[in-house]
Design an enzyme around this catalytic site. Structure first.
Site, PDB file in Angstrom:
ATOM      1  N   ASP A  54       0.875  -1.167   0.000  1.00  0.00           N
ATOM      2  CA  ASP A  54       0.000   0.000   0.000  1.00  0.00           C
ATOM      3  C   ASP A  54       0.917   1.223   0.000  1.00  0.00           C
ATOM      4  O   ASP A  54       2.092   1.141   0.382  1.00  0.00           O
ATOM      5  CB  ASP A  54      -0.949   0.004   1.213  1.00  0.00           C
ATOM      6  CG  ASP A  54      -2.130   0.943   0.973  1.00  0.00           C
ATOM      7  OD1 ASP A  54      -2.081   1.748   0.018  1.00  0.00           O
ATOM      8  OD2 ASP A  54      -3.115   0.879   1.740  1.00  0.00           O
TER       9      ASP A  54
HETATM   10  C1  BGC Z   1      -4.919   3.404   0.086  1.00  0.00           C
HETATM   11  C2  BGC Z   1      -5.016   2.423  -1.062  1.00  0.00           C
HETATM   12  C3  BGC Z   1      -4.850   3.136  -2.369  1.00  0.00           C
HETATM   13  C4  BGC Z   1      -3.502   3.846  -2.356  1.00  0.00           C
HETATM   14  C5  BGC Z   1      -3.193   4.594  -3.621  1.00  0.00           C
HETATM   15  C6  BGC Z   1      -3.662   4.235  -0.001  1.00  0.00           C
HETATM   16  O1  BGC Z   1      -3.676   5.256   0.930  1.00  0.00           O
HETATM   17  O2  BGC Z   1      -4.985   2.723   1.314  1.00  0.00           O
HETATM   18  O3  BGC Z   1      -6.244   1.752  -1.019  1.00  0.00           O
HETATM   19  O4  BGC Z   1      -4.948   2.242  -3.426  1.00  0.00           O
HETATM   20  O5  BGC Z   1      -3.482   4.776  -1.282  1.00  0.00           O
HETATM   21  O6  BGC Z   1      -4.001   5.695  -3.757  1.00  0.00           O
END
Ligand code: BGC
Length: 764
Positions: free
Chosen positions: A264
């Site tokens: 993530d």
């Molecule tokens: C989120 C993800 C997301 C990623 C990219 C993160 O903060 O938890 O679900 O895909 O950011 O935007």
């Protein structure tokens, strides 16, 4: 002359053969992917290998230009294709071709209980992604609905592992059929948002395997997802983006996952752990892009220069690196190097139709009671919905349908965190109703003011929602208008702002915000014909429920929101959504809250918060059943404008084939008939009860469902196969699934509490 000609042909022929000879194996589309991966791997330098395992911009990673592998582009997810941001900043890139169709949020998709629609969702989203040049969509999300306070539940598929598993698989298949990778998130145990980087989850092996992992497992073993995103939180004191048990042992060893693990954004914390504990692609670390860079910040990623240095210094061989690169190359061949990939298209009518279909099948009619009315609208003895157009006077009578509430006009596709979108169009509930009720008077009163802001990362709704009137003034206006209305339709609920249904924070309370309760209570005193349409991804407290005859769960349903809601309210479409979670009257009726097992306890030092899932496997209806709690609206509940009658279920043993791994043991049949006067769809649900077991088991568990569409008077026999896996529990001593011989029951229900018939059977 003739001999010169023959000579030339001969030379050309040998040139062709040589050219073919020179087609490198890794580019030879006639060879299988694994052969090509190994060939490409052999040709790559250390620098090239390092470059493909971490980001080079906010959402992209490098390909291998020298070998002809293009850059790899990811994007959120999961409800539409997120607008482009700048290379190294979160601000908008300012493109003019990145407006998309917003599909309904995944809670709504789950509420359709229709895997075919999940396939259509994935296909449509894949086409939008292709047009936008995206190779991986960051979604779908399948974290289990453990508490209704989780700000991100709207991005997930509810409380039940079986339902989430059945619904996630076709989404992945649809998306990947277009050559766009899914990235199933957030693996695992990311069940709330507050302090998501610090939460260390403590959970039994049994709850892990029975509740929190099945949807991920189905995504891998059945959906064959090419990507999985590690979660921010920790499990057994190790961050989940580089977690030895979750990634190496369970995902890659036990489930034989051959795709990539993507961190993530900012979920990577340590080079050694990232090298050895299963992470393949690092994204989002040090995302300010300025302070840490040697040449640019991305070189300082844990899996970039620091890793390369360790290899050069001999701390690691390239064994782990090659394994990561193999997975990344496999991903390239499946996506960017797939020459069969179609082109895709954006904002097509077919995508709007898909979005609308999902919305219409996902909206849940929670309550629909009759209201008597003094001034004599025809049909007062009938349930309040659908809106009876034949009984509505047209013309100068005044506002016959009164729409109330901020959520009737507020755009919901902007906000909520990374799933925020820039849409080509979003039809508000008020506009949807006005379009549908042309010729009738549809009046509007604001009723309450919630959050008037409307921007996320530089995308703004452009709506001006400011209203400086006091709560009392807003309520008074709505009440005055309600007095002369035939229907009062309140659009309330939550929104996508912080501490509502929003990434990064949880809700602070179960109650409806912004004095909505006072509004509803005042409205029903003025006019009993109130419909409350709750817009949210979560259950909310409804202290006024006895006084409000009709309640609809309207979710966040994207571009086609108003059109879909209008067609349900007016009855053009007969509602058939069923709740994917238990809707309890109070927060204390959810296991996590009853046991004080949310949000956990800070450890000394204030860096880690331990959250013990004390309710264990008893999540949602499993908890309600165990404690004999009657939900306000149970899991699997959803009404229709028609009615269904169930026959008595019968069961018979199947011929057992020794070959099949999980062969059907019993076949259950039940007849369902539409006894009303409209076409309608019913989701028949199969729950299994283990009568006696050596371990505590839930009273019952969902193990099958079928949605059938029936015309008035029509009946259909619905069939379910019962297999050993449907009877099994996870034995944490043995570390495997076990089905204990003995007595079981199959329950057929229209919801988890409306059980129509029970049949006993035995596992020998
Ligand atoms: C989120 C993800 C997301 C990623 C990219 C993160 O903060 O938890 O679900 O895909 O950011 O935007």
């Amino acid at each position: 002359m003739r001999s010169i000609y023959i000579l030339m042909v001969g030379v050309m022929f040998s040139m062709t053969v040589k050219a073919q000879d020179r087609t490198p194996l890794y580019l030879d589309a006639t060879k299988d992917i694994e052969t090509r991966v190994e060939d490409a791997l052999k040709r790559m330098t250390l620098d090239e290998k390092i470059r493909v395992i971490h980001a080079q911009s906010k959402f992209s990673s490098a390909g291998v230009p020298r070998l002809g592998f293009p850059d790899f582009w990811t994007d959120d997810g999961p409800h539409g294709v997120r607008p482009d941001v700048l290379w190294d900043q979160w601000e908008q890139a300012g493109q003019t071709n990145d407006s998309c169709v917003a599909f309904p949020a995944l809670t709504c998709l789950a509420a359709t209980w229709n895997p075919q629609l999940s396939l259509l969702y994935g296909e449509s989203l894949g086409e939008e992604a292709l047009y936008r040049g995206k190779d991986m969509i960051l979604g779908p999300g399948v974290n289990i609905y453990r508490t209704p306070l989780n700000g991100r539940n709207f991005e997930y598929m509810g409380e039940d592992p079986f339902l989430a598993s059945r619904m996630v698989v076709p989404y992945i298949q649809g998306l990947q059929s277009k050559g766009v990778s899914a990235c199933v998130k957030h693996y695992a145990l990311n069940n709330d948002e507050n302090f998501r980087h610090q939460v260390n989850v403590i959970v039994s092996d049994r709850a892990l395997h029975e509740i929190y992992l099945p949807a991920f497992k189905a995504a891998v073993t059945e959906g064959k997802t090419w990507g999985i995103m590690g979660a921010y939180n920790l499990y057994k004191d190790q961050h989940n983006c580089h977690n030895a048990i979750l990634l190496n042992k369970i995902l890659k060893q036990d489930w034989q996952y051959d795709g990539v693990v993507v961190s993530d954004w900012g979920g990577t914390h340590d080079t050694d752990e990232a090298v050895t504990n299963g992470l393949d692609m690092e994204f989002g670390t040090w995302t300010d892009g300025l302070t840490m860079g040697a040449t640019n910040a991305y070189d300082n990623y844990f899996l970039a220069e620091p890793y390369k240095r360790m290899i050069k210094e001999g701390k690691y061989t390239t064994r782990e690196l090659d394994e990561k690169v193999r997975r990344v190359l496999r991903l390239f061949y499946r996506t960017t190097m797939n020459r069969q990939r179609p082109h895709g298209f954006l904002c097509s009518e077919s995508h709007y139709e898909a979005a609308r279909k999902v919305a219409e099948e996902g909206i849940v009619l929670l309550k629909n009671a009759p209201v008597s009315r003094e001034n004599g609208v025809k049909g007062a003895e009938k349930p309040l919905l659908p809106i009876d157009l034949s009984a509505l006077p047209t013309g100068e009578h005044g506002g016959r349908v009164l729409v109330v509430g901020e959520n009737a006009i507020k755009m919901m596709t902007v906000g909520g965190g990374s799933s925020s979108l820039k849409v080509q169009r979003e039809v508000s509930p008020l506009d949807g109703l006005r379009n549908r009720l042309k010729g009738f008077e549809v009046d509007y009163a604001r009723g309450y003011v919630g959050d008037v802001t409307g921007d996320y990362n530089g995308v703004t709704t452009g709506q001006s929602l400011n209203d400086s009137r006091s709560e009392a003034e807003l309520i008074a206006e709505a009440v005055e208008k309600a007095k002369v209305a035939d229907y009062v339709i309140v659009f309330g609920g939550l929104n996508k702002s912080d501490f509502q249904d929003c990434e990064g924070t949880d809700r602070k309370e179960y109650a409806l915000p912004y004095a909505q309760n006072a509004l509803v209570e005042a409205l029903v005193k003025a006019n009993r014909r109130v419909v409350f349409v709750n817009i949210s991804g979560n259950a909310v407290a409804m202290p006024w429920i006895k006084d409000v005859p009709a309640v609809v769960q309207g979710w966040f349903i994207g571009s086609e929101s108003g059109n879909a809601l209008a067609s349900i309210l007016v009855g053009d479409v007969n509602p058939s959504g069923k709740l994917p979670f238990s809707w309890m009257e109070s927060l204390e009726e959810y296991g996590a809250h009853a046991l004080g097992a949310y949000p956990g306890t800070w450890r000394e030092g204030g860096k880690i918060i331990d959250e013990e899932y004390k309710e264990d496997i008893f999540v949602g209806y499993r908890w309600a059943d165990k404690h004999k709690l009657q939900p306000l609206f149970p899991f699997g509940h959803g009404l229709s404008y028609t009615a269904f009658e169930y026959g008595k279920a019968t069961i018979e043993p199947c011929e057992m084939s020794q070959q099949a791994a999980d062969a059907p043991m019993y076949r259950l049949r039940v007849e369902v008939r539409n006894i009303g006067d409209r076409d309608g769809a019913e989701t028949v649900q199969l729950y299994i009860r283990d009568i006696k077991s050596s371990v505590p088991r839930p009273v019952k568990e969902l193990k099958g469902f079928r949605k059938v569409v029936l015309k008035p008077g029509e009946s259909r026999e619905v069939e379910f196969n019962i297999t050993r896996s449907h009877l099994s529990f996870y034995d944490d001593a043995k570390g495997e699934w076990v089905a204990e011989p003995g007595k079981f029951e199959a329950w057929i229900g229209s919801s988890s509490t409306d059980i129509k018939s029970k049949v006993p059977f035995v596992l020998e």
